[in-house]
Design a protein around this motif. Structure first.
Motif, PDB file in Angstrom:
ATOM      1  N   SER A   3       0.820  -1.215   0.000  1.00  0.00           N
ATOM      2  CA  SER A   3       0.000   0.000   0.000  1.00  0.00           C
ATOM      3  C   SER A   3       0.854   1.265   0.000  1.00  0.00           C
ATOM      4  O   SER A   3       0.475   2.288  -0.589  1.00  0.00           O
ATOM      5  CB  SER A   3      -0.932   0.002   1.211  1.00  0.00           C
ATOM      6  N   LEU A   4       2.038   1.221   0.660  1.00  0.00           N
ATOM      7  CA  LEU A   4       2.904   2.402   0.681  1.00  0.00           C
ATOM      8  C   LEU A   4       3.419   2.733  -0.714  1.00  0.00           C
ATOM      9  O   LEU A   4       3.447   3.906  -1.124  1.00  0.00           O
ATOM     10  CB  LEU A   4       4.074   2.165   1.643  1.00  0.00           C
ATOM     11  N   ASP A   5       3.823   1.696  -1.462  1.00  0.00           N
ATOM     12  CA  ASP A   5       4.288   1.915  -2.830  1.00  0.00           C
ATOM     13  C   ASP A   5       3.174   2.466  -3.714  1.00  0.00           C
ATOM     14  O   ASP A   5       3.396   3.360  -4.525  1.00  0.00           O
ATOM     15  CB  ASP A   5       4.819   0.600  -3.428  1.00  0.00           C
ATOM     16  N   TRP A   6       1.978   1.914  -3.550  1.00  0.00           N
ATOM     17  CA  TRP A   6       0.843   2.407  -4.337  1.00  0.00           C
ATOM     18  C   TRP A   6       0.530   3.859  -3.989  1.00  0.00           C
ATOM     19  O   TRP A   6       0.168   4.654  -4.865  1.00  0.00           O
ATOM     20  CB  TRP A   6      -0.390   1.530  -4.091  1.00  0.00           C
ATOM     21  N   THR A   7       0.661   4.213  -2.708  1.00  0.00           N
ATOM     22  CA  THR A   7       0.411   5.598  -2.298  1.00  0.00           C
ATOM     23  C   THR A   7       1.384   6.548  -2.982  1.00  0.00           C
ATOM     24  O   THR A   7       0.997   7.625  -3.467  1.00  0.00           O
ATOM     25  CB  THR A   7       0.544   5.733  -0.763  1.00  0.00           C
ATOM     26  N   VAL A   8       2.668   6.154  -3.036  1.00  0.00           N
ATOM     27  CA  VAL A   8       3.671   6.983  -3.708  1.00  0.00           C
ATOM     28  C   VAL A   8       3.332   7.127  -5.188  1.00  0.00           C
ATOM     29  O   VAL A   8       3.392   8.239  -5.750  1.00  0.00           O
ATOM     30  CB  VAL A   8       5.080   6.365  -3.539  1.00  0.00           C
ATOM     31  N   LEU A   9       2.960   6.026  -5.830  1.00  0.00           N
ATOM     32  CA  LEU A   9       2.665   6.055  -7.260  1.00  0.00           C
ATOM     33  C   LEU A   9       1.436   6.897  -7.565  1.00  0.00           C
ATOM     34  O   LEU A   9       1.452   7.754  -8.466  1.00  0.00           O
ATOM     35  CB  LEU A   9       2.471   4.627  -7.779  1.00  0.00           C
ATOM     36  N   ILE A  10       0.374   6.698  -6.814  1.00  0.00           N
ATOM     37  CA  ILE A  10      -0.862   7.459  -7.045  1.00  0.00           C
ATOM     38  C   ILE A  10      -0.645   8.931  -6.724  1.00  0.00           C
ATOM     39  O   ILE A  10      -1.138   9.830  -7.418  1.00  0.00           O
ATOM     40  CB  ILE A  10      -2.010   6.869  -6.209  1.00  0.00           C
ATOM     41  N   GLY A  11       0.131   9.202  -5.643  1.00  0.00           N
ATOM     42  CA  GLY A  11       0.438  10.591  -5.315  1.00  0.00           C
ATOM     43  C   GLY A  11       1.198  11.285  -6.426  1.00  0.00           C
ATOM     44  O   GLY A  11       0.946  12.456  -6.736  1.00  0.00           O
ATOM     45  N   TYR A  12       2.117  10.550  -7.055  1.00  0.00           N
ATOM     46  CA  TYR A  12       2.871  11.109  -8.184  1.00  0.00           C
ATOM     47  C   TYR A  12       1.940  11.476  -9.332  1.00  0.00           C
ATOM     48  O   TYR A  12       2.023  12.571  -9.894  1.00  0.00           O
ATOM     49  CB  TYR A  12       3.919  10.099  -8.647  1.00  0.00           C
ATOM     50  N   PHE A  13       1.054  10.565  -9.677  1.00  0.00           N
ATOM     51  CA  PHE A  13       0.101  10.852 -10.745  1.00  0.00           C
ATOM     52  C   PHE A  13      -0.733  12.092 -10.411  1.00  0.00           C
ATOM     53  O   PHE A  13      -0.994  12.939 -11.278  1.00  0.00           O
ATOM     54  CB  PHE A  13      -0.830   9.654 -10.969  1.00  0.00           C
ATOM     55  N   GLY A  14      -1.129  12.207  -9.154  1.00  0.00           N
ATOM     56  CA  GLY A  14      -1.923  13.366  -8.751  1.00  0.00           C
ATOM     57  C   GLY A  14      -1.165  14.675  -8.876  1.00  0.00           C
ATOM     58  O   GLY A  14      -1.717  15.688  -9.328  1.00  0.00           O
ATOM     59  N   VAL A  15       0.117  14.663  -8.504  1.00  0.00           N
ATOM     60  CA  VAL A  15       0.937  15.871  -8.617  1.00  0.00           C
ATOM     61  C   VAL A  15       1.109  16.271 -10.078  1.00  0.00           C
ATOM     62  O   VAL A  15       1.052  17.459 -10.428  1.00  0.00           O
ATOM     63  CB  VAL A  15       2.308  15.647  -7.953  1.00  0.00           C
ATOM     64  N   MET A  16       1.302  15.295 -10.966  1.00  0.00           N
ATOM     65  CA  MET A  16       1.461  15.596 -12.389  1.00  0.00           C
ATOM     66  C   MET A  16       0.203  16.266 -12.945  1.00  0.00           C
ATOM     67  O   MET A  16       0.289  17.247 -13.693  1.00  0.00           O
ATOM     68  CB  MET A  16       1.757  14.321 -13.181  1.00  0.00           C
ATOM     69  N   VAL A  17      -0.951  15.758 -12.570  1.00  0.00           N
ATOM     70  CA  VAL A  17      -2.210  16.355 -13.029  1.00  0.00           C
ATOM     71  C   VAL A  17      -2.361  17.764 -12.460  1.00  0.00           C
ATOM     72  O   VAL A  17      -2.771  18.696 -13.164  1.00  0.00           O
ATOM     73  CB  VAL A  17      -3.408  15.466 -12.633  1.00  0.00           C
TER      74      VAL A  17
END
Length: 518
Positions: A3-17
């Motif tokens: 879940s921590l890795d997924w949080t980092v990945l999803i957070g990255y996508f959110g920052v890009m948007v």
């Protein structure tokens, strides 16, 4: 991944948007969308130029080369790119900036209608767009392959996820969004790359393993600078190819030079990018070079991903995965913006009277729609990259792109230089057409009839060599310099950034008319 890795990945996508949405307010015209209105700082342009040259292919295709052959992956890839960009920073960067500032264009190909003629511009535009669809498709497939290794997500789903996120930010914010997200991606990749290097060194026994690990039997031959099919001919060919490609031959890097405020800033941008290409890939490549000591795999292209899973704690693993995504999304978004510029500024006005009458609002809407269309087509192609027709990922990127780029780039790039002022549309079209035919002949009919096939270095270098020779020779035999073409070259090559030099010659009418529409 947890879940921590997924949080980092999803957070990255959110920052890009979020960056794309924030950049939206800076885009008020077609010029803003494609060249940042000529207001981009040189250091941001340089980092963007550097990042837009990477993709996840480095962590799959080039990871396989590094795993198999060792340091030749650096010697025959990033090193010639660094040298080529250093050459181009002086030779091409200032001239491409003057194309925007003095001829008032928003596409790297827009000046070709006056430098040669409309058929030449259209030939280069159409062929380049088709090639880039395949090129970007290969990069979507590369990042989806990595995602599949880490998460088990299917190839098509991985392509869809990365493509949609990229489409949102680069369509909304244009080149500003591309550059700002690439800055963020550079910071992320720096942290991730250092983390991976430290983890590998710790596993090998410490900092001293940088020079002691090469005695391991698994790394026998890994210190050879040239190995396998990547020999001297390949290196020289690659240097020529990348000098053209990474200085504007495939358009997206040209936009970084065009986006700065002056020719001097464009030159500094290229110099920064060259330095980064010389140094940073060494950090990224070392774990790939020593991977045979740490893991065993029958699929070398998966080696970096497997090593990251094995060595990194959760959270850092997610950051490394974000680094994979950042490279690919940087390159694909910059390509999408460049292709949209060529389609809306060069192709559409040539085929549609209505497009020639677009006001700023309509032109901006067309730019965003074209960006979406290009991304969609490249994502569709990505699902077919590993088919029998296209070959594997690295074959598409190295052979197709490197082999076909030369005939497209030579008339564009050499057309900027005063030494080739006598080379007109005849030289440009013949060198382009015969170069493309040469690529097909060398890679298919001739290869099929040669025992063992034509070596890779000749597959990628012969088309460029043929195009280069034809361009020069035909220009000498059939000179086509005219006062109008000389005027275009004067504007591009006068190194006085003030208005005095620019006032010496009238801007050709078609270019000036396009600029007024912006």
């Amino acid at each position: 991944m947890n879940s921590l890795d997924w949080t980092v990945l999803i957070g990255y996508f959110g920052v890009m948007v979020a960056i794309g949405v924030w950049s939206h307010k800076r885009v008020e015209s077609v010029s803003d969308f494609f060249t940042a209105g000529g207001k981009m700082p040189w250091w941001l342009s340089g980092i963007s130029h550097h990042m837009s040259g990477y993709s996840a292919v480095m962590f799959t295709g080039y990871a396989a080369i590094a795993y198999t052959y060792g340091v030749t992956s650096y010697v025959t890839w990033s090193f010639p790119i660094a040298i080529g960009i250093a050459i181009g920073a002086r030779l091409f960067a200032p001239r491409l900036n003057r194309v925007r500032s003095r001829l008032h264009v928003s596409s790297p190909l827009e000046y070709l209608k006056n430098r040669y003629n409309l058929p030449t511009q259209q030939a280069l535009a159409w062929s380049g767009v088709l090639l880039k669809i395949v090129d970007v498709g290969a990069k979507w497939a590369a990042i989806a392959t990595l995602l599949a290794v880490f998460t088990g997500v299917s190839l098509n789903m991985g392509i869809l996820i990365t493509g949609v996120v990229t489409a949102v930010y680069c369509t909304v914010g244009g080149l500003w969004a591309d550059a700002l997200t690439e800055l963020g991606q550079f910071i992320i990749q720096f942290i991730a790359g250092i983390a991976m290097l430290v983890a590998v060194l710790a596993e090998l026994g410490g900092f001293s393993s940088l020079w002691t690990v090469w005695d391991e039997p698994e790394l026998n031959g890994h210190t050879e600078p040239l190995a396998g099919p990547y020999m001297m001919v390949f290196l020289i060919a690659y240097l020529f190819i990348k000098t053209f490609e990474y200085n504007g031959g495939m358009w997206n890097q040209a936009q970084r030079y065009m986006a700065t405020d002056s020719a001097k800033s464009a030159q500094r941008s290229g110099q920064l990018s060259a330095i980064l290409w010389l140094i940073w890939p060494l950090v990224l490549f070392f774990p790939m070079w020593v991977a045979p000591v740490l893991i065993k795999t029958d699929t070398p292209s998966d080696s970096y991903a497997l090593m990251a899973e094995q060595l990194l704690p959760h959270g850092l693993l997610g950051l490394v995965i974000v680094g994979f995504f950042s490279h690919t999304m940087a390159m694909c978004s910059s390509d999408a913006n460049a292709i949209a510029a060529v389609v809306t500024r060069d192709i559409m006005p040539a085929v549609s009277r209505k497009a020639r009458q677009w006001d700023n609002r309509a032109g901006l809407a067309a730019a965003r729609l074209t960006t979406l269309l290009f991304l969609g087509l490249s994502m569709a192609i990505a699902t077919q990259v590993n088919s029998d027709f296209f070959g594997d990922i690295i074959t598409v990127v190295i052979k197709w792109v490197a082999g076909l780029m030369g005939p497209i780039a030579i008339p564009l790039m050499l057309g900027l230089l005063p030494w080739f002022r006598k080379c007109g549309p005849t030289a440009a079209l013949i060198s382009w057409g015969v170069g493309l035919v040469t690529f097909w002949l060398v890679n298919y009919p001739i290869t099929w009839n040669v025992d063992g096939g034509v070596p890779l270095q000749y597959q990628v270098s012969i088309p460029l060599a043929v195009s280069l020779v034809l361009y020069i020779v035909i220009g000498y035999i059939k000179p086509e310099d005219t006062p109008e073409r000389d005027a275009v070259l004067h504007f591009i090559n006068n190194d006085d950034d003030g208005s005095a030099g620019a006032a010496a010659v009238q801007v050709p009418a078609p270019v000036a008319a396009k600029g007024a529409d912006d």
